[in-house]
Write a protein that holds these residues in place. Structure first.
Motif, PDB file in Angstrom:
ATOM      1  N   SER A 160       0.828  -1.199   0.000  1.00  0.00           N
ATOM      2  CA  SER A 160       0.000   0.000   0.000  1.00  0.00           C
ATOM      3  C   SER A 160       0.869   1.259   0.000  1.00  0.00           C
ATOM      4  CB  SER A 160      -0.922   0.019   1.221  1.00  0.00           C
ATOM      5  OG  SER A 160      -1.633   1.239   1.299  1.00  0.00           O
ATOM      6  N   VAL A 161       0.464   2.244  -0.815  1.00  0.00           N
ATOM      7  CA  VAL A 161       1.218   3.496  -0.912  1.00  0.00           C
ATOM      8  C   VAL A 161       0.498   4.640  -0.194  1.00  0.00           C
ATOM      9  CG1 VAL A 161       2.281   2.846  -3.088  1.00  0.00           C
ATOM     10  CG2 VAL A 161       0.101   4.041  -3.116  1.00  0.00           C
ATOM     11  N   VAL A 162      -0.527   4.314   0.582  1.00  0.00           N
ATOM     12  CA  VAL A 162      -1.299   5.343   1.290  1.00  0.00           C
ATOM     13  C   VAL A 162      -0.483   5.923   2.440  1.00  0.00           C
ATOM     14  CG1 VAL A 162      -3.339   5.772   2.706  1.00  0.00           C
ATOM     15  CG2 VAL A 162      -3.522   4.349   0.679  1.00  0.00           C
ATOM     16  N   ASP A 163      -0.487   7.243   2.555  1.00  0.00           N
ATOM     17  CA  ASP A 163       0.143   7.908   3.696  1.00  0.00           C
ATOM     18  C   ASP A 163      -0.904   8.768   4.393  1.00  0.00           C
ATOM     19  OD1 ASP A 163      -0.202  10.086   2.040  1.00  0.00           O
ATOM     20  OD2 ASP A 163       1.911  10.245   1.491  1.00  0.00           O
ATOM     21  N   ALA A 164      -0.512   9.435   5.457  1.00  0.00           N
ATOM     22  CA  ALA A 164      -1.460  10.216   6.253  1.00  0.00           C
ATOM     23  C   ALA A 164      -2.123  11.311   5.423  1.00  0.00           C
ATOM     24  CB  ALA A 164      -0.757  10.818   7.468  1.00  0.00           C
ATOM     25  N   THR A 165      -1.378  11.924   4.504  1.00  0.00           N
ATOM     26  CA  THR A 165      -1.945  12.981   3.663  1.00  0.00           C
ATOM     27  C   THR A 165      -3.083  12.445   2.812  1.00  0.00           C
ATOM     28  OG1 THR A 165       0.194  14.127   3.560  1.00  0.00           O
ATOM     29  CG2 THR A 165      -1.427  14.675   1.870  1.00  0.00           C
ATOM     30  N   LEU A 166      -2.883  11.261   2.232  1.00  0.00           N
ATOM     31  CA  LEU A 166      -3.939  10.657   1.419  1.00  0.00           C
ATOM     32  C   LEU A 166      -5.152  10.280   2.262  1.00  0.00           C
ATOM     33  CD1 LEU A 166      -1.921   8.379  -1.052  1.00  0.00           C
ATOM     34  CD2 LEU A 166      -3.184  10.454  -1.580  1.00  0.00           C
ATOM     35  N   VAL A 167      -4.909   9.836   3.500  1.00  0.00           N
ATOM     36  CA  VAL A 167      -6.023   9.490   4.381  1.00  0.00           C
ATOM     37  C   VAL A 167      -6.857  10.738   4.681  1.00  0.00           C
ATOM     38  CG1 VAL A 167      -6.650   8.735   6.706  1.00  0.00           C
ATOM     39  CG2 VAL A 167      -4.907   7.490   5.429  1.00  0.00           C
ATOM     40  N   TYR A 168      -6.192  11.854   4.990  1.00  0.00           N
ATOM     41  CA  TYR A 168      -6.923  13.094   5.235  1.00  0.00           C
ATOM     42  C   TYR A 168      -7.732  13.492   3.996  1.00  0.00           C
ATOM     43  CZ  TYR A 168      -4.775  14.286   9.735  1.00  0.00           C
ATOM     44  OH  TYR A 168      -4.402  14.301  11.056  1.00  0.00           O
ATOM     45  N   ARG A 169      -7.137  13.308   2.813  1.00  0.00           N
ATOM     46  CA  ARG A 169      -7.825  13.665   1.567  1.00  0.00           C
ATOM     47  C   ARG A 169      -9.045  12.770   1.344  1.00  0.00           C
ATOM     48  NH1 ARG A 169      -3.721  13.497  -2.946  1.00  0.00           N
ATOM     49  NH2 ARG A 169      -2.822  15.095  -1.590  1.00  0.00           N
ATOM     50  N   LYS A 170      -8.874  11.478   1.590  1.00  0.00           N
ATOM     51  CA  LYS A 170      -9.996  10.542   1.442  1.00  0.00           C
ATOM     52  C   LYS A 170     -11.120  10.885   2.415  1.00  0.00           C
ATOM     53  CE  LYS A 170      -7.088   6.609  -0.001  1.00  0.00           C
ATOM     54  NZ  LYS A 170      -7.725   6.222  -1.273  1.00  0.00           N
ATOM     55  N   ARG A 171     -10.742  11.194   3.654  1.00  0.00           N
ATOM     56  CA  ARG A 171     -11.748  11.539   4.665  1.00  0.00           C
ATOM     57  C   ARG A 171     -12.499  12.802   4.266  1.00  0.00           C
ATOM     58  NH1 ARG A 171      -9.050  10.859  10.590  1.00  0.00           N
ATOM     59  NH2 ARG A 171     -10.912  12.058  11.073  1.00  0.00           N
ATOM     60  N   HIS A 172     -11.774  13.767   3.717  1.00  0.00           N
ATOM     61  CA  HIS A 172     -12.410  15.013   3.284  1.00  0.00           C
ATOM     62  C   HIS A 172     -13.419  14.744   2.170  1.00  0.00           C
ATOM     63  CE1 HIS A 172     -12.963  19.233   2.410  1.00  0.00           C
ATOM     64  NE2 HIS A 172     -12.572  19.045   1.162  1.00  0.00           N
ATOM     65  N   MET A 173     -13.049  13.903   1.209  1.00  0.00           N
ATOM     66  CA  MET A 173     -13.958  13.574   0.112  1.00  0.00           C
ATOM     67  C   MET A 173     -15.180  12.808   0.627  1.00  0.00           C
ATOM     68  SD  MET A 173     -12.686  15.026  -2.425  1.00  0.00           S
ATOM     69  CE  MET A 173     -13.924  14.406  -3.581  1.00  0.00           C
ATOM     70  N   MET A 174     -14.968  11.926   1.604  1.00  0.00           N
ATOM     71  CA  MET A 174     -16.087  11.194   2.198  1.00  0.00           C
ATOM     72  C   MET A 174     -17.059  12.154   2.884  1.00  0.00           C
ATOM     73  SD  MET A 174     -13.848   8.055   3.733  1.00  0.00           S
ATOM     74  CE  MET A 174     -14.841   8.069   5.214  1.00  0.00           C
ATOM     75  N   GLN A 175     -16.514  13.154   3.579  1.00  0.00           N
ATOM     76  CA  GLN A 175     -17.362  14.123   4.279  1.00  0.00           C
ATOM     77  C   GLN A 175     -18.181  14.949   3.289  1.00  0.00           C
ATOM     78  OE1 GLN A 175     -14.427  16.213   6.543  1.00  0.00           O
ATOM     79  NE2 GLN A 175     -14.248  14.630   8.115  1.00  0.00           N
ATOM     80  N   ILE A 176     -17.553  15.306   2.165  1.00  0.00           N
ATOM     81  CA  ILE A 176     -18.264  16.070   1.138  1.00  0.00           C
ATOM     82  C   ILE A 176     -19.410  15.241   0.556  1.00  0.00           C
ATOM     83  CG2 ILE A 176     -18.061  17.072  -1.170  1.00  0.00           C
ATOM     84  CD1 ILE A 176     -15.272  17.987  -0.440  1.00  0.00           C
ATOM     85  N   GLN A 177     -19.134  13.957   0.275  1.00  0.00           N
ATOM     86  CA  GLN A 177     -20.165  13.083  -0.275  1.00  0.00           C
ATOM     87  C   GLN A 177     -21.299  12.870   0.728  1.00  0.00           C
ATOM     88  OE1 GLN A 177     -18.031   9.549  -1.392  1.00  0.00           O
ATOM     89  NE2 GLN A 177     -17.011  10.529  -3.131  1.00  0.00           N
ATOM     90  N   GLU A 178     -20.942  12.710   1.993  1.00  0.00           N
ATOM     91  CA  GLU A 178     -21.955  12.491   3.019  1.00  0.00           C
ATOM     92  C   GLU A 178     -22.839  13.729   3.198  1.00  0.00           C
ATOM     93  OE1 GLU A 178     -22.285  11.242   7.771  1.00  0.00           O
ATOM     94  OE2 GLU A 178     -20.331  11.626   6.845  1.00  0.00           O
ATOM     95  N   ARG A 179     -22.233  14.901   3.099  1.00  0.00           N
ATOM     96  CA  ARG A 179     -22.970  16.145   3.301  1.00  0.00           C
ATOM     97  C   ARG A 179     -23.941  16.416   2.156  1.00  0.00           C
ATOM     98  NH1 ARG A 179     -18.869  19.847   3.598  1.00  0.00           N
ATOM     99  NH2 ARG A 179     -19.286  20.784   1.591  1.00  0.00           N
ATOM    100  N   GLY A 180     -23.558  15.998   0.939  1.00  0.00           N
ATOM    101  CA  GLY A 180     -24.428  16.215  -0.219  1.00  0.00           C
ATOM    102  C   GLY A 180     -24.625  17.690  -0.510  1.00  0.00           C
ATOM    103  N   SER A 181     -25.876  18.077  -0.718  1.00  0.00           N
ATOM    104  CA  SER A 181     -26.187  19.461  -1.087  1.00  0.00           C
ATOM    105  C   SER A 181     -26.348  20.378   0.127  1.00  0.00           C
ATOM    106  CB  SER A 181     -27.461  19.505  -1.934  1.00  0.00           C
ATOM    107  OG  SER A 181     -28.569  18.972  -1.211  1.00  0.00           O
ATOM    108  N   ARG A 182     -26.286  19.809   1.334  1.00  0.00           N
ATOM    109  CA  ARG A 182     -26.454  20.635   2.540  1.00  0.00           C
ATOM    110  C   ARG A 182     -25.211  21.489   2.788  1.00  0.00           C
ATOM    111  NH1 ARG A 182     -28.582  15.613   4.672  1.00  0.00           N
ATOM    112  NH2 ARG A 182     -26.548  15.217   5.616  1.00  0.00           N
TER     113      ARG A 182
END
Length: 258
Positions: A130-152
């Protein structure tokens, strides 16, 4: 693609035989699979490019495979090596690390409140490649939060989360004619129960300019009879003026039923 004689070429579409939904553990396994399929279909597979993520911006792990007859024909080659002459074969396979399983794992661990550095260690334990580092994890989490929030909006999403989790929450507008909220207070039902059991000692601390909106966050903590602490409630305030504290502490007082 196979070449017959000196002048004629037979074009063979090998897309189907090299198309697979299979996942491979390492680049070496990909190469072995591709060469086995190539041998069965008279295609000689070579590595045309192999990159390793090394910290250089834009560079990630990837493996590009091609046909040994790819590239332009060199007329200087000996006429006795017809079988190895290049004929600009377009065949190409690109292999890159799959992120589907890792994204799901990051999502699961994020919901369990696991710290990003520990998520990285978990992913490395499951897949040493795996080539995932902490920066990528933060980026993935941010994208997940955006998707979860939707249009709100972020504020609408916060209020929805508080409501979904059955928090006791209240807010007030900047003024009667405004749609802008100035202060928000919230507390968990279990925290309210503990507050009413141990209402004697409360500790309050207000952090400032440590969040995206640079607003004061008031944290109220209670202490049990055995000197254990528990979170009572929180408040986002427009400022640290007397009026804001008076409103937040008034909401805190309303939680005490004794």
């Amino acid at each position: 693609m196979a070449q017959i004689g000196n002048t004629s070429q037979i074009l063979v579409d090998t897309t189907n035989v090299f198309t697979t939904g299979q996942k491979f553990a390492t680049p070496d396994v990909v190469l072995t699979w591709a060469r086995d399929v190539g041998d069965a279909n008279k295609v000689s597979i070579i590595i045309t490019r192999s990159d390793k993520k090394n910290g250089i911006r834009g560079r990630n792990d990837k493996l590009v495979l091609g046909c040994d007859k790819g590239g332009k024909y060199d007329s200087s080659e000996s006429s006795t090596t017809t079988a190895s002459k290049k004929c600009n074969c377009p065949f190409k396979i690109r292999a890159a690390p799959s992120t589907d399983d890792e994204n799901k794992r990051v999502q699961d661990l994020t919901k369990r409140k696991v710290a990003p550095r520990h998520i990285v260690l978990d992913l490395k334990d499951q897949n040493p490649e795996s080539v995932v580092d902490a920066t990528l994890v933060y980026r993935k989490r941010h994208m997940m939060q955006i998707q979860e929030r939707g249009s709100r909006t972020e504020l609408q999403h916060l209020l929805q989360l508080l409501d979904d989790a059955k928090y006791v929450s209240c807010n007030r507008r900047k003024d009667d004619d405004s749609d802008v909220l100035s202060d928000i207070f919230w507390a968990h039902p279990d925290s309210i129960k503990l507050l009413n059991l141990f209402p004697i000692v409360l500790v309050m601390d207000c952090t400032y300019k440590t969040n995206k909106y640079r607003q004061p966050l008031l944290e109220i903590t209670g202490i049990t009879s055995t000197n254990m602490t528990f979170a009572v409630g929180f408040a986002y305030m427009e400022s640290e003026k007397t009026n804001n504290y008076h409103w937040a502490l008034g909401k805190l007082k309303e939680l005490i039923t004794k």
